[in-house]
Design a protein around this motif. Structure first.
Motif, PDB file in Angstrom:
ATOM      1  N   PRO A   1     -35.883 -31.337  17.180  1.00 39.73           N
ATOM      2  CA  PRO A   1     -35.155 -32.549  17.544  1.00 39.73           C
ATOM      3  C   PRO A   1     -33.662 -32.400  17.304  1.00 39.73           C
ATOM      4  O   PRO A   1     -33.244 -31.725  16.368  1.00 39.73           O
ATOM      5  N   GLU A   2     -32.873 -33.076  18.148  1.00 42.12           N
ATOM      6  CA  GLU A   2     -31.428 -32.967  18.028  1.00 42.12           C
ATOM      7  C   GLU A   2     -30.917 -33.489  16.692  1.00 42.12           C
ATOM      8  O   GLU A   2     -29.933 -32.983  16.155  1.00 42.12           O
ATOM      9  N   SER A   3     -31.576 -34.506  16.148  1.00 44.34           N
ATOM     10  CA  SER A   3     -31.142 -35.059  14.863  1.00 44.34           C
ATOM     11  C   SER A   3     -31.286 -34.028  13.752  1.00 44.34           C
ATOM     12  O   SER A   3     -30.440 -33.919  12.855  1.00 44.34           O
ATOM     13  N   ASP A   4     -32.373 -33.224  13.809  1.00 43.24           N
ATOM     14  CA  ASP A   4     -32.571 -32.172  12.805  1.00 43.24           C
ATOM     15  C   ASP A   4     -31.502 -31.099  12.946  1.00 43.24           C
ATOM     16  O   ASP A   4     -30.964 -30.610  11.948  1.00 43.24           O
ATOM     17  N   GLU A   5     -31.210 -30.710  14.201  1.00 40.00           N
ATOM     18  CA  GLU A   5     -30.168 -29.709  14.440  1.00 40.00           C
ATOM     19  C   GLU A   5     -28.830 -30.210  13.894  1.00 40.00           C
ATOM     20  O   GLU A   5     -28.083 -29.454  13.254  1.00 40.00           O
ATOM     21  N   HIS A   6     -28.540 -31.480  14.134  1.00 39.04           N
ATOM     22  CA  HIS A   6     -27.284 -32.077  13.663  1.00 39.04           C
ATOM     23  C   HIS A   6     -27.209 -32.006  12.147  1.00 39.04           C
ATOM     24  O   HIS A   6     -26.161 -31.643  11.580  1.00 39.04           O
ATOM     25  N   ASN A   7     -28.300 -32.345  11.464  1.00 45.23           N
ATOM     26  CA  ASN A   7     -28.307 -32.345   9.997  1.00 45.23           C
ATOM     27  C   ASN A   7     -28.108 -30.940   9.438  1.00 45.23           C
ATOM     28  O   ASN A   7     -27.384 -30.746   8.449  1.00 45.23           O
ATOM     29  N   VAL A   8     -28.776 -29.946  10.053  1.00 45.40           N
ATOM     30  CA  VAL A   8     -28.643 -28.569   9.584  1.00 45.40           C
ATOM     31  C   VAL A   8     -27.212 -28.088   9.752  1.00 45.40           C
ATOM     32  O   VAL A   8     -26.635 -27.463   8.852  1.00 45.40           O
ATOM     33  N   ILE A   9     -26.610 -28.378  10.889  1.00 43.07           N
ATOM     34  CA  ILE A   9     -25.237 -27.946  11.143  1.00 43.07           C
ATOM     35  C   ILE A   9     -24.262 -28.646  10.206  1.00 43.07           C
ATOM     36  O   ILE A   9     -23.320 -28.024   9.692  1.00 43.07           O
ATOM     37  N   GLU A  10     -24.468 -29.931   9.962  1.00 47.07           N
ATOM     38  CA  GLU A  10     -23.622 -30.649   9.008  1.00 47.07           C
ATOM     39  C   GLU A  10     -23.709 -30.001   7.625  1.00 47.07           C
ATOM     40  O   GLU A  10     -22.695 -29.815   6.945  1.00 47.07           O
ATOM     41  N   GLU A  11     -24.914 -29.646   7.227  1.00 48.11           N
ATOM     42  CA  GLU A  11     -25.137 -29.030   5.919  1.00 48.11           C
ATOM     43  C   GLU A  11     -24.418 -27.688   5.824  1.00 48.11           C
ATOM     44  O   GLU A  11     -23.785 -27.375   4.806  1.00 48.11           O
ATOM     45  N   ILE A  12     -24.492 -26.899   6.884  1.00 43.96           N
ATOM     46  CA  ILE A  12     -23.859 -25.577   6.896  1.00 43.96           C
ATOM     47  C   ILE A  12     -22.338 -25.690   6.865  1.00 43.96           C
ATOM     48  O   ILE A  12     -21.659 -25.045   6.061  1.00 43.96           O
ATOM     49  N   LEU A  13     -21.795 -26.504   7.757  1.00 43.77           N
ATOM     50  CA  LEU A  13     -20.335 -26.589   7.888  1.00 43.77           C
ATOM     51  C   LEU A  13     -19.675 -27.295   6.713  1.00 43.77           C
ATOM     52  O   LEU A  13     -18.484 -27.105   6.464  1.00 43.77           O
ATOM     53  N   ASN A  14     -20.421 -28.114   5.991  1.00 44.15           N
ATOM     54  CA  ASN A  14     -19.864 -28.821   4.836  1.00 44.15           C
ATOM     55  C   ASN A  14     -20.188 -28.151   3.505  1.00 44.15           C
ATOM     56  O   ASN A  14     -19.807 -28.653   2.443  1.00 44.15           O
ATOM     57  N   ALA A  15     -20.907 -27.028   3.549  1.00 41.35           N
ATOM     58  CA  ALA A  15     -21.294 -26.338   2.313  1.00 41.35           C
ATOM     59  C   ALA A  15     -20.060 -25.818   1.582  1.00 41.35           C
ATOM     60  O   ALA A  15     -19.118 -25.331   2.208  1.00 41.35           O
TER      61      ALA A  15
END
Length: 239
Positions: A1-15
Motif C-alpha cells: 500500500p502507498e501509505s506503507d511506502e510513505h511511512n517507510v520512506i519518511e522513516e528512512i529520510l528522517n533517520a
C-alpha cells in the motif's frame, strides 16, 4: 500500500544515523545487516515503489549499507559519535560521498548476489529475495556477467561450507584457507559485475578463471584431508 511506502520512506529520510536507516542495532552482524539492507531496499526501490522520493530513499539506504558493511568505515563511523560526544574539538569524521543512483543500483545487485551465494532464504526473507532478484534482472544494466557473478558466489558459499567441515574435523589451517579463498572468489565476482569484466576485460576474465581453478584445487585438497582425518579416527582407509 502507498501509505506503507510513505511511512517507510519518511522513516528512512528522517533517520538520524545509518543504523536507524536500516532499523538495526549497533551490535548487528554483517549477515543481519545485509538482510536488513535488502529488505529496506526492496521496499523503496524506484522500480517498485511509486513514491516520488523513492530514489532518494534508495540511495540513502545504500549509503548506510556502504558505510556499515565495511569494517573500517563502520569503526570510523561509530567512533565519530563517541568523539563528538566527548570532545567537540576532536577531529571530525569525514563521511564518504553519498552514492549516486548507479552506485546504489550496483550495491543492491552485489548484495543480492552475495545473499544468493550464501544459500536459500526462508520466510519473509524469501519474499525479499524474490523481489530483489526480479528488480536486479529487469534492469537494462543486467548482463551475462550475472552468470559469472552467480558462479563466484556459489563457489564462495561452497568453500565456506567446506571451511565449516574442516573446523569440525580440527583442520584449522585448511579452514582458514577455505575461508580466505571463498572471500577472494566472491570479491572477484563482485569485481566482474562492476565493469562487466567477463565481456569487456579479458585480463580480468582470465584472473577469475584461474582463481576459480585454484579455489577448486584447494577445496579438493581440503576434502582429501578431511577424509584422511576421518579415516584415521575411525581406524580405516580413506576412500
Amino acid at each position: 500500500p502507498e501509505s506503507d511506502e510513505h511511512n517507510v520512506i519518511e522513516e528512512i529520510l528522517n533517520a538520524s544515523d545509518h543504523y536507524k536507516v536500516l532499523s538495526v542495532a549497533e551490535s548487528v552482524d554483517c549477515a543481519q545487516l545485509r538482510r536488513a539492507y535488502l529488505t529496506k531496499s526492496v521496499k523503496v526501490h524506484p522500480d517498485k515503489c511509486s513514491d516520488p522520493r523513492a530514489t532518494e530513499a534508495f540511495q540513502r539506504v545504500a549509503e548506510a549499507w556502504t558505510v556499515l558493511s565495511n569494517e573500517e568505515t563502520r569503526a570510523e563511523y561509530d567512533a565519530r559519535g563517541k568523539q563528538d560526544a566527548a570532545d567537540n574539538n576532536s577531529k571530525r569524521y569525514t563521511p564518504p560521498p553519498p552514492p549516486s543512483f548507479q552506485d546504489a543500483l550496483f550495491a543492491f545487485a552485489a548484495a543480492t548476489s552475495m545473499m544468493r551465494g550464501g544459500g536459500s532464504a526462508a520466510g519473509s526473507m524469501a519474499q525479499t529475495m524474490f523481489w530483489a532478484e526480479k528488480l536486479v534482472n529487469q534492469r537494462p544494466e543486467a548482463t551475462k556477467t550475472e552468470k559469472t557473478v552467480n558462479a563466484a558466489m556459489a563457489l564462495g558459499a561452497g568453500l565456506r561450507a567446506v571451511a565449516v567441515g574442516a573446523r569440525f574435523m580440527g583442520l584449522k589451517n585448511a579452514s582458514v584457507v577455505a575461508d580466505r579463498t571463498a572471500t577472494l572468489a566472491q570479491t572477484a565476482g563482485v569485481g566482474a559485475m562492476v565493469a562487466d569484466a567477463a565481456k569487456d576485460n579479458p585480463a580480468v576474465k582470465q584472473m577469475l578463471e584461474k582463481g576459480g581453478e585454484r579455489a577448486k584445487e584447494i577445496s579438493g585438497s581440503i576434502n582429501r584431508s578431511m577424509k584422511e582425518a576421518r579415516a584415521s579416527r575411525l581406524g580405516g582407509t580413506p576412500r
